[in-house]
Design an enzyme around this catalytic site. Structure first.
Site: not given
Length: 212
Positions: A12, A105, A114, A147
């Site tokens: 995201k 990463p 998440s 998240d």
């Protein structure tokens, strides 16, 4: 019932983010415009016999651009924790073998852990035909990280509070992004701690994010 399933966990981007000061529990309310992108981790799930202990593996995908040490224990891995939270929520064991191949990463602000947790919730829900809704999965995810409820929903949204308030919006049209992966990490806890030192009292700029 299916025996095997592959799930993608997309990264995201925060297109806009406002972080408030910590509450009494040390949590930071946010207001952010978030969207999922094409970069993703791969999660493979295999259903095991009832009562069999679950097994988890976390490795870097051969296409990963910035692999780093996988130096956290399985007990702290967000995908494994999401699996255990789902078992607790439905009140029964859901024995699996999982292999997580990471491209996203670590410590890059892209929500990799998440997203892996969200993928685990969706994947196990489908594999065992639990029939839980996206909203129910997001509620299970909420205590694990701010998240994760957004990544359970996916797409694009304005996210507020501690991550539980999700207002879906249209994804940005014609968005092209170049991601650069420097050989450093910026863990969220450390970054937010530094923000607290810089501005001990801060309000969330809800209007700023919603106007963008």
């Amino acid at each position: 019932m299916r025996e095997r399933l592959e799930v993608r966990g997309p990264a995201k981007l925060n297109l806009a983010l406002s972080v408030g000061g910590p509450d009494d529990a040390g949590m930071h309310p946010i207001s952010g415009w978030m969207t999922t992108i094409d970069l993703h981790d791969d999660l493979e799930l295999v259903r095991l016999p009832v009562g069999h202990p679950s097994r988890y593996a976390v490795i870097w995908h051969e296409e990963a651009r910035r692999p780093s040490d996988i130096d956290w224990s399985i007990s702290k891995d967000l995908a494994a924790r999401a699996h255990r939270a789902l078992e607790q929520a439905v009140g029964k064991g859901l024995s699996i073998q999982s292999k997580l191949e990471k491209r996203i990463p670590v410590g890059g602000g892209l929500g990799g852990g998440s997203s892996d947790a969200a993928a685990m919730l969706h994947g196990v829900n489908t594999l065992f035909e639990l029939g839980l809704s996206t909203e129910e999965l997001a509620a299970i995810a909420a205590p694990l990280g701010s998240d994760i409820p957004f990544l359970v929903h996916g797409g694009a949204a304005v996210v507020g509070g501690l991550g539980a308030r999700i207002d879906p919006v249209e994804p940005p049209s014609e968005l092209h992004v170049v991601l650069i992966f420097p050989s450093i990490a910026c863990p969220t806890g450390v970054v937010y701690g530094r923000l607290d030192e810089m501005r001990p009292v801060a309000e969330v700029a809800d209007d700023l994010v919603r106007s963008m």
